[in-house]
Scaffold this motif. Structure first.
Motif, mmCIF file in Angstrom:
data_model
loop_
_atom_site.group_PDB
_atom_site.id
_atom_site.type_symbol
_atom_site.label_atom_id
_atom_site.label_comp_id
_atom_site.label_asym_id
_atom_site.label_seq_id
_atom_site.Cartn_x
_atom_site.Cartn_y
_atom_site.Cartn_z
ATOM 1 N N ALA A 192 -59.579 -92.466 3.309
ATOM 2 C CA ALA A 192 -60.494 -92.726 2.196
ATOM 3 C C ALA A 192 -60.680 -91.478 1.341
ATOM 4 O O ALA A 192 -60.673 -91.547 0.104
ATOM 5 C CB ALA A 192 -61.840 -93.210 2.728
ATOM 6 N N VAL A 220 -65.612 -97.062 -1.359
ATOM 7 C CA VAL A 220 -64.262 -96.791 -0.834
ATOM 8 C C VAL A 220 -64.249 -96.917 0.688
ATOM 9 O O VAL A 220 -63.391 -97.594 1.266
ATOM 10 C CB VAL A 220 -63.778 -95.396 -1.253
ATOM 11 N N GLN A 246 -64.574 -100.503 1.671
ATOM 12 C CA GLN A 246 -63.390 -101.302 1.385
ATOM 13 C C GLN A 246 -62.290 -101.083 2.407
ATOM 14 O O GLN A 246 -61.544 -102.014 2.731
ATOM 15 C CB GLN A 246 -62.856 -100.974 -0.014
ATOM 16 N N LYS A 303 -54.376 -98.102 0.750
ATOM 17 C CA LYS A 303 -54.591 -97.613 -0.610
ATOM 18 C C LYS A 303 -55.629 -98.509 -1.298
ATOM 19 O O LYS A 303 -55.629 -99.724 -1.107
ATOM 20 C CB LYS A 303 -53.293 -97.652 -1.425
ATOM 21 N N PRO A 304 -56.490 -97.933 -2.129
ATOM 22 C CA PRO A 304 -57.430 -98.763 -2.891
ATOM 23 C C PRO A 304 -56.677 -99.580 -3.934
ATOM 24 O O PRO A 304 -55.625 -99.154 -4.432
ATOM 25 C CB PRO A 304 -58.361 -97.731 -3.530
ATOM 26 N N GLN A 305 -57.204 -100.742 -4.257
ATOM 27 C CA GLN A 305 -56.548 -101.624 -5.212
ATOM 28 C C GLN A 305 -57.539 -102.077 -6.290
ATOM 29 O O GLN A 305 -58.751 -101.930 -6.152
ATOM 30 C CB GLN A 305 -55.983 -102.868 -4.500
ATOM 31 N N LEU A 346 -61.483 -100.994 -7.790
ATOM 32 C CA LEU A 346 -61.841 -99.795 -7.037
ATOM 33 C C LEU A 346 -60.894 -98.654 -7.387
ATOM 34 O O LEU A 346 -61.313 -97.513 -7.613
ATOM 35 C CB LEU A 346 -61.803 -100.082 -5.536
ATOM 36 N N LEU A 347 -59.616 -98.944 -7.451
ATOM 37 C CA LEU A 347 -58.627 -97.921 -7.813
ATOM 38 C C LEU A 347 -58.887 -97.422 -9.234
ATOM 39 O O LEU A 347 -58.824 -96.218 -9.501
ATOM 40 C CB LEU A 347 -57.217 -98.500 -7.697
#
Length: 253
Positions: A171, A192, A195, A228-230, A233-234
């Motif tokens: 994270a 983050v 998630q 990986k964040p998507q 959020l990314l």
């Protein structure tokens, strides 16, 4: 019964209850050279998988007077006597060289042996050939049950800590480190971290990472390393960090 059998260079007195060879938690810990209480702790952690009358007996001194185990081995409050199937289930998680050696000796030299009295009165310990077929069938059933147990056992505390640290480091890396604005924004940082575990639980179909199956532990570590964040959020992470980069370059006054 006063017969002694040597296992891992230690003497073990044969114990029988209702016609079955049994051992105590103390026997298992001693012969496997584990700290006292280890076998009992493993049993309690997976008690729902053990069937009374098949894998173990819980008895009090009054229960054993007519059987061959000494009442002195039983606590007044009651003690657990572990059968062959229960023993194999308990030691399934022990995979060091000593564990394999002791397990082989335990099964071959203790559980699979039966006392015979010869015509001349001499007691002989030997494996009864007539029981071989039944033993093979019983062994197969035990192996299936042990395999099912292994597939349903969840990760232990040390493995939980490993997953926690992996999730945390992944994270932080996704937010480009602790020094970046994305990490310093407490609201975004919380999203983050949340998630990571939300995606994890959905992927592994668990209500908590603590309920991750042991057989999927390696896969769980790989998943967290590659997370990986998507989507939004990314974008939020990128926008905050890009704002910082623009400020540093003098594009925003």
């Amino acid at each position: 019964m006063s017969n002694l059998i040597k296992i891992n260079n230690q003497q073990l007195e044969v114990k029988e209850f209702k016609g079955q060879k049994v051992v105590t938690f103390k026997d298992i810990d001693r012969l496997h050279e584990r700290a006292e209480g280890t076998a009992k702790r493993n049993f309690n952690a997976n008690a729902k998988h053990f069937v009374e009358g098949v894998d173990f007996y819980f008895v009090k001194p009054a229960d054993v007077k007519k059987y061959e185990i000494r009442t002195s081995e039983i606590n007044n409050a009651g003690s657990y006597l572990i059968t062959e199937s229960g023993y194999l289930m308990l030691v399934k998680s022990l995979t060091d060289n000593l564990a394999w050696k002791v397990q082989k000796e335990f099964v071959s030299n203790y559980f699979r042996l039966k006392e015979i009295v010869r015509a001349d009165g001499i007691k002989v310990i030997s494996l009864l050939h007539a029981e071989v077929g039944e033993l093979i069938a019983a062994t197969s059933q035990i192996e299936n049950r042990v395999e099912n147990l292994e597939n349903t056992m969840t990760i232990d505390y040390s493995q939980q800590l490993i997953l926690q640290e992996l999730a945390r480091s992944t994270a932080i890396e996704a937010m480009r480190g602790k020094e970046n604005k994305a990490y310093k924004d407490s609201s975004l940082r919380s999203k983050v971290f949340s998630q990571v575990w939300k995606d994890y639980k959905e992927y592994f179909n668990v209500n908590s990472y603590r309920n991750t199956s042991r057989v999927e532990f390696m896969k769980a570590k790989e998943y967290l390393r590659n997370w990986k964040p998507q989507g939004k959020l990314l974008r939020s992470i990128e926008d905050l960090n890009n704002d910082v980069e623009k400020i540093e370059e003098g594009f925003i006054c």
